[in-house]
Scaffold this motif. Structure first.
Motif, PDB file in Angstrom:
ATOM      1  N   SER A  21       0.888  -1.018   0.022  1.00  0.00           N
ATOM      2  CA  SER A  21       0.065   0.010   0.018  1.00  0.00           C
ATOM      3  C   SER A  21       0.797   1.280  -0.066  1.00  0.00           C
ATOM      4  O   SER A  21       1.817   1.199   0.807  1.00  0.00           O
ATOM      5  N   PRO A  22       0.454   2.226  -0.641  1.00  0.00           N
ATOM      6  CA  PRO A  22       1.334   3.440  -0.682  1.00  0.00           C
ATOM      7  C   PRO A  22       1.260   4.138   0.592  1.00  0.00           C
ATOM      8  O   PRO A  22       2.036   5.133   1.019  1.00  0.00           O
ATOM      9  N   ASP A  23       0.079   3.953   1.101  1.00  0.00           N
ATOM     10  CA  ASP A  23      -0.056   4.434   2.907  1.00  0.00           C
ATOM     11  C   ASP A  23       0.803   3.782   3.810  1.00  0.00           C
ATOM     12  O   ASP A  23       1.296   4.310   4.723  1.00  0.00           O
ATOM     13  N   TYR A  24       1.374   2.467   3.422  1.00  0.00           N
ATOM     14  CA  TYR A  24       2.169   1.682   4.254  1.00  0.00           C
ATOM     15  C   TYR A  24       3.316   1.520   3.324  1.00  0.00           C
ATOM     16  O   TYR A  24       3.344   0.210   2.992  1.00  0.00           O
ATOM     17  N   PRO A  25       4.444   2.046   3.184  1.00  0.00           N
ATOM     18  CA  PRO A  25       5.246   1.631   1.926  1.00  0.00           C
ATOM     19  C   PRO A  25       6.249   0.730   2.586  1.00  0.00           C
ATOM     20  O   PRO A  25       6.998  -0.035   1.719  1.00  0.00           O
ATOM     21  N   TYR A  26       6.609   0.492   3.817  1.00  0.00           N
ATOM     22  CA  TYR A  26       7.486  -0.295   4.379  1.00  0.00           C
ATOM     23  C   TYR A  26       7.064  -1.543   5.039  1.00  0.00           C
ATOM     24  O   TYR A  26       7.748  -2.448   5.357  1.00  0.00           O
ATOM     25  N   VAL A  27       5.822  -1.743   5.104  1.00  0.00           N
ATOM     26  CA  VAL A  27       5.240  -2.898   5.795  1.00  0.00           C
ATOM     27  C   VAL A  27       3.923  -3.246   4.897  1.00  0.00           C
ATOM     28  O   VAL A  27       3.174  -2.786   4.552  1.00  0.00           O
ATOM     29  N   PHE A  28       3.910  -4.716   4.747  1.00  0.00           N
ATOM     30  CA  PHE A  28       2.943  -5.204   4.009  1.00  0.00           C
ATOM     31  C   PHE A  28       1.956  -5.958   5.027  1.00  0.00           C
ATOM     32  O   PHE A  28       2.252  -6.653   5.702  1.00  0.00           O
ATOM     33  N   PHE A  29       0.567  -5.528   4.896  1.00  0.00           N
ATOM     34  CA  PHE A  29      -0.605  -5.995   5.435  1.00  0.00           C
ATOM     35  C   PHE A  29      -1.405  -6.635   4.443  1.00  0.00           C
ATOM     36  O   PHE A  29      -1.771  -5.788   3.459  1.00  0.00           O
ATOM     37  N   PRO A  30      -1.985  -7.736   4.938  1.00  0.00           N
ATOM     38  CA  PRO A  30      -3.035  -8.441   3.904  1.00  0.00           C
ATOM     39  C   PRO A  30      -4.436  -7.731   3.941  1.00  0.00           C
ATOM     40  O   PRO A  30      -4.936  -7.729   2.922  1.00  0.00           O
ATOM     41  N   LEU A  31      -4.848  -7.154   4.935  1.00  0.00           N
ATOM     42  CA  LEU A  31      -6.177  -6.807   5.236  1.00  0.00           C
ATOM     43  C   LEU A  31      -6.212  -5.255   5.718  1.00  0.00           C
ATOM     44  O   LEU A  31      -5.258  -4.919   6.596  1.00  0.00           O
ATOM     45  N   PHE A  32      -7.147  -4.481   5.538  1.00  0.00           N
ATOM     46  CA  PHE A  32      -7.415  -3.250   5.788  1.00  0.00           C
ATOM     47  C   PHE A  32      -8.750  -3.275   6.161  1.00  0.00           C
ATOM     48  O   PHE A  32      -9.818  -3.714   5.333  1.00  0.00           O
ATOM     49  N   GLU A  33      -9.334  -2.763   7.434  1.00  0.00           N
ATOM     50  CA  GLU A  33     -10.375  -2.276   7.786  1.00  0.00           C
ATOM     51  C   GLU A  33     -10.870  -0.751   7.502  1.00  0.00           C
ATOM     52  O   GLU A  33     -10.359   0.013   8.019  1.00  0.00           O
ATOM     53  N   LYS A  34     -11.711  -0.427   6.707  1.00  0.00           N
ATOM     54  CA  LYS A  34     -12.057   0.771   6.129  1.00  0.00           C
ATOM     55  C   LYS A  34     -13.200   1.210   6.910  1.00  0.00           C
ATOM     56  O   LYS A  34     -14.466   0.469   6.936  1.00  0.00           O
ATOM     57  N   THR A  35     -13.429   2.278   7.586  1.00  0.00           N
ATOM     58  CA  THR A  35     -14.611   2.740   8.191  1.00  0.00           C
ATOM     59  C   THR A  35     -15.007   4.233   7.321  1.00  0.00           C
ATOM     60  O   THR A  35     -14.130   5.014   6.864  1.00  0.00           O
ATOM     61  N   PHE A  36     -16.221   4.301   7.242  1.00  0.00           N
ATOM     62  CA  PHE A  36     -16.930   5.322   6.235  1.00  0.00           C
ATOM     63  C   PHE A  36     -17.709   6.260   6.985  1.00  0.00           C
ATOM     64  O   PHE A  36     -18.368   5.879   8.075  1.00  0.00           O
ATOM     65  N   ASP A  37     -17.968   7.648   6.500  1.00  0.00           N
ATOM     66  CA  ASP A  37     -19.108   8.337   7.004  1.00  0.00           C
ATOM     67  C   ASP A  37     -20.165   8.010   6.069  1.00  0.00           C
ATOM     68  O   ASP A  37     -20.183   7.178   5.253  1.00  0.00           O
ATOM     69  N   THR A  38     -21.351   8.735   6.533  1.00  0.00           N
ATOM     70  CA  THR A  38     -22.531   8.808   5.563  1.00  0.00           C
ATOM     71  C   THR A  38     -22.413   9.040   4.258  1.00  0.00           C
ATOM     72  O   THR A  38     -23.231   8.645   3.507  1.00  0.00           O
ATOM     73  N   GLN A  39     -21.547   9.721   3.942  1.00  0.00           N
ATOM     74  CA  GLN A  39     -21.115  10.169   2.465  1.00  0.00           C
ATOM     75  C   GLN A  39     -20.642   9.096   1.704  1.00  0.00           C
ATOM     76  O   GLN A  39     -20.236   9.225   0.479  1.00  0.00           O
TER      77      GLN A  39
END
Length: 202
Positions: free
Chosen positions: A171-189
């Motif tokens: 992930s470009p958000d985490y360039p040095y560590v690989f995580f297989p899963l991400f939990e995404k939280t959203f707002d009403t939009q």
């Protein structure tokens, strides 16, 4: 026991009245009741005003539906869920939510705007999270369990609150560590307000 008594007991045990005794009666508001009834191979719901509505049963391969009563949209009123086994481990659900402004139950389809954003096909393996006031839908595909979580707006419509996403590359958000899963939280939009990196052990 005499033969006559044995025959009577057998008839009683196999009678439709006893066989359908586990079909629920709901009390969505004080003084109002609704009930589920089987008519042949079909099921129907008697609304609080006495009218009848045919119930849609999730598609399944020769499995009997299971009926559950709970407050699925967290509005303080009892709702009806119908589930059937879908494969070896999954359960497919249909929801009928009580609408207090109408004093009747309505079928809740999955909004078309959410179909392409969720992991599970429709509502699956439902569980309520009272602390988050969220309805979790759980399903398994291949070796992994997935989930989607829904909250409800003032009109009683679901919106996607959380979902589990598989990360196939770095992930470009985490360039040095690989995580297989991400939990995404959203707002009403539908905007991402939080992203939690996870491995298969959470």
């Amino acid at each position: 026991m005499s033969l006559a008594l044995r025959l009577f007991a057998t008839a009683l045990l196999t009678s439709p009245l006893l066989a359908h005794a586990d079909l629920p009666t709901l009390q969505p508001e004080l003084g109002l009741k609704a009930r589920v009834e089987q008519k042949g191979e079909n099921y129907r719901l008697q609304q609080p005003d006495g009218s009848w509505m045919e119930l849609q049963i999730p598609e399944a391969n020769e499995t009997e539906p299971r009926f559950e009563v709970a407050d699925y949209d967290f509005d303080g009123h009892a709702d009806l869920a119908i589930s059937v086994a879908a494969g070896m481990v999954n359960e497919s659900y249909h929801l009928y939510l009580y609408r207090p402004s109408l004093r009747r139950f309505e079928f809740l389809p999955m909004p078309e705007t959410l179909i392409d954003r969720i992991n599970c096909s429709g509502f699956s393996g439902l569980g309520r999270n009272l602390k988050e006031r969220a309805l979790y839908s759980n399903c398994r595909s291949g070796p992994r369990w997935y989930y989607d979580a829904f909250r409800f707006d003032a009109q009683g419509q679901p919106w996607l609150y959380k979902t589990l996403q598989v990360q196939d590359d770095y992930s470009p958000d985490y360039p040095y560590v690989f995580f297989p899963l991400f939990e995404k939280t959203f707002d009403t939009q539908g905007n991402v307000v939080a992203s939690r990196a996870m491995n298969d052990d959470d």
